[in-house]
Design a protein around this motif. Structure first.
Motif, PDB file in Angstrom:
ATOM      1  N   VAL A   1       0.837  -1.202   0.000  1.00 15.37           N
ATOM      2  CA  VAL A   1       0.000   0.000   0.000  1.00 15.37           C
ATOM      3  C   VAL A   1       0.868   1.248   0.000  1.00 15.37           C
ATOM      4  O   VAL A   1       0.600   2.199  -0.745  1.00 15.37           O
ATOM      5  CB  VAL A   1      -0.977   0.004   1.207  1.00 15.37           C
ATOM      6  N   VAL A   2       1.918   1.234   0.818  1.00 16.22           N
ATOM      7  CA  VAL A   2       2.818   2.397   0.872  1.00 16.22           C
ATOM      8  C   VAL A   2       3.465   2.628  -0.484  1.00 16.22           C
ATOM      9  O   VAL A   2       3.530   3.768  -0.973  1.00 16.22           O
ATOM     10  CB  VAL A   2       3.884   2.209   1.980  1.00 16.22           C
ATOM     11  N   ALA A   3       3.935   1.568  -1.118  1.00 22.69           N
ATOM     12  CA  ALA A   3       4.563   1.704  -2.440  1.00 22.69           C
ATOM     13  C   ALA A   3       3.559   2.227  -3.468  1.00 22.69           C
ATOM     14  O   ALA A   3       3.874   3.129  -4.255  1.00 22.69           O
ATOM     15  CB  ALA A   3       5.134   0.359  -2.886  1.00 22.69           C
ATOM     16  N   ALA A   4       2.354   1.685  -3.459  1.00 26.43           N
ATOM     17  CA  ALA A   4       1.330   2.131  -4.406  1.00 26.43           C
ATOM     18  C   ALA A   4       0.935   3.581  -4.134  1.00 26.43           C
ATOM     19  O   ALA A   4       0.708   4.356  -5.068  1.00 26.43           O
ATOM     20  CB  ALA A   4       0.096   1.227  -4.317  1.00 26.43           C
ATOM     21  N   ARG A   5       0.863   3.943  -2.863  1.00 24.64           N
ATOM     22  CA  ARG A   5       0.522   5.315  -2.503  1.00 24.64           C
ATOM     23  C   ARG A   5       1.604   6.279  -3.001  1.00 24.64           C
ATOM     24  O   ARG A   5       1.297   7.365  -3.492  1.00 24.64           O
ATOM     25  CB  ARG A   5       0.354   5.421  -0.987  1.00 24.64           C
ATOM     26  N   MET A   6       2.866   5.870  -2.887  1.00 21.63           N
ATOM     27  CA  MET A   6       3.970   6.716  -3.372  1.00 21.63           C
ATOM     28  C   MET A   6       3.888   6.891  -4.886  1.00 21.63           C
ATOM     29  O   MET A   6       4.078   8.001  -5.403  1.00 21.63           O
ATOM     30  CB  MET A   6       5.316   6.123  -2.962  1.00 21.63           C
ATOM     31  N   GLU A   7       3.611   5.806  -5.601  1.00 25.87           N
ATOM     32  CA  GLU A   7       3.491   5.888  -7.062  1.00 25.87           C
ATOM     33  C   GLU A   7       2.339   6.810  -7.457  1.00 25.87           C
ATOM     34  O   GLU A   7       2.487   7.654  -8.343  1.00 25.87           O
ATOM     35  CB  GLU A   7       3.259   4.493  -7.654  1.00 25.87           C
ATOM     36  N   THR A   8       1.217   6.631  -6.806  1.00 28.89           N
ATOM     37  CA  THR A   8       0.038   7.448  -7.099  1.00 28.89           C
ATOM     38  C   THR A   8       0.312   8.911  -6.781  1.00 28.89           C
ATOM     39  O   THR A   8      -0.029   9.808  -7.570  1.00 28.89           O
ATOM     40  CB  THR A   8      -1.172   6.949  -6.292  1.00 28.89           C
ATOM     41  N   HIS A   9       0.949   9.138  -5.649  1.00 26.02           N
ATOM     42  CA  HIS A   9       1.257  10.517  -5.245  1.00 26.02           C
ATOM     43  C   HIS A   9       2.205  11.181  -6.249  1.00 26.02           C
ATOM     44  O   HIS A   9       2.017  12.353  -6.592  1.00 26.02           O
ATOM     45  CB  HIS A   9       1.867  10.538  -3.848  1.00 26.02           C
ATOM     46  N   SER A  10       3.207  10.434  -6.715  1.00 27.10           N
ATOM     47  CA  SER A  10       4.149  11.032  -7.669  1.00 27.10           C
ATOM     48  C   SER A  10       3.448  11.369  -8.986  1.00 27.10           C
ATOM     49  O   SER A  10       3.721  12.409  -9.591  1.00 27.10           O
ATOM     50  CB  SER A  10       5.348  10.114  -7.911  1.00 27.10           C
ATOM     51  N   LEU A  11       2.520  10.517  -9.421  1.00 22.19           N
ATOM     52  CA  LEU A  11       1.765  10.825 -10.641  1.00 22.19           C
ATOM     53  C   LEU A  11       0.842  12.022 -10.426  1.00 22.19           C
ATOM     54  O   LEU A  11       0.693  12.866 -11.325  1.00 22.19           O
ATOM     55  CB  LEU A  11       0.956   9.617 -11.089  1.00 22.19           C
ATOM     56  N   GLU A  12       0.213  12.106  -9.259  1.00 17.44           N
ATOM     57  CA  GLU A  12      -0.640  13.256  -8.965  1.00 17.44           C
ATOM     58  C   GLU A  12       0.181  14.544  -8.933  1.00 17.44           C
ATOM     59  O   GLU A  12      -0.257  15.587  -9.422  1.00 17.44           O
ATOM     60  CB  GLU A  12      -1.361  13.053  -7.630  1.00 17.44           C
ATOM     61  N   LYS A  13       1.378  14.474  -8.365  1.00 16.61           N
ATOM     62  CA  LYS A  13       2.259  15.637  -8.314  1.00 16.61           C
ATOM     63  C   LYS A  13       2.673  16.048  -9.727  1.00 16.61           C
ATOM     64  O   LYS A  13       2.695  17.241 -10.055  1.00 16.61           O
ATOM     65  CB  LYS A  13       3.488  15.313  -7.467  1.00 16.61           C
ATOM     66  N   LEU A  14       2.992  15.061 -10.556  1.00 22.55           N
ATOM     67  CA  LEU A  14       3.339  15.348 -11.943  1.00 22.55           C
ATOM     68  C   LEU A  14       2.169  16.006 -12.663  1.00 22.55           C
ATOM     69  O   LEU A  14       2.347  16.979 -13.407  1.00 22.55           O
ATOM     70  CB  LEU A  14       3.751  14.061 -12.664  1.00 22.55           C
ATOM     71  N   LYS A  15       0.961  15.521 -12.426  1.00 23.47           N
ATOM     72  CA  LYS A  15      -0.233  16.104 -13.035  1.00 23.47           C
ATOM     73  C   LYS A  15      -0.401  17.553 -12.581  1.00 23.47           C
ATOM     74  O   LYS A  15      -0.702  18.429 -13.400  1.00 23.47           O
ATOM     75  CB  LYS A  15      -1.473  15.289 -12.666  1.00 23.47           C
TER      76      LYS A  15
END
Length: 146
Positions: A102-116
């Protein structure tokens, strides 16, 4: 100027769905851990109650056959409690593994949201510059025409 479109939106949506699924799985495992903790506690309570009863019976007196039977029952209860401990440990390890996912997936999602967000910010800046340039051109055209 064209509308803002984040090219990685499908990836972001997929990652968000994956994160949601992992969080659901984690909550299921955490519920199993809580249930197993209750089962374990009940097993140890049964063992403690049996031990107390056994000690009381030793004081009152019992036959050798009764003592052997009680010792056998005590071993069964100890084994059951140990089994519940092992099961709880297994579930806790599974929960920890799922939590890491979950932590890894949350980090990936957060980085994509930040990029967006960054891309949106760049788009908004470009849009503002474009609008400002259009206003300047319009003003210049009016001065020349007027």
């Amino acid at each position: 100027m064209k509308r803002f479109r984040f090219q990685l939106e499908p990836v972001l949506n997929f990652k968000q769905q994956s994160l949601d699924a992992l969080m659901t799985e984690l909550s299921v495992i955490q519920a199993q851990v809580a249930a197993q903790e209750n089962i374990r506690a009940a097993a140890y309570q049964r063992l403690a109650a049996f031990d107390e009863e056994y000690e009381n019976q030793k004081i009152v007196g019992m036959t050798i056959l009764e003592a052997m039977e009680r010792q056998s029952c005590q071993k069964v209860l100890e084994n059951r409690a140990k089994h519940e401990d092992d099961e709880l440990s297994r579930l806790r390890r599974a929960a920890e593994k799922k939590r890491d996912q979950v932590v890894a997936a949350r980090m990936e999602t957060h980085s994509l949201e930040k990029l967006k967000e960054n891309r949106r910010s760049e788009y908004d800046k470009d849009l503002a510059k474009s609008e400002e340039k259009q206003l300047d051109d319009l003003t210049a055209f009016r001065r020349i025409a007027g």
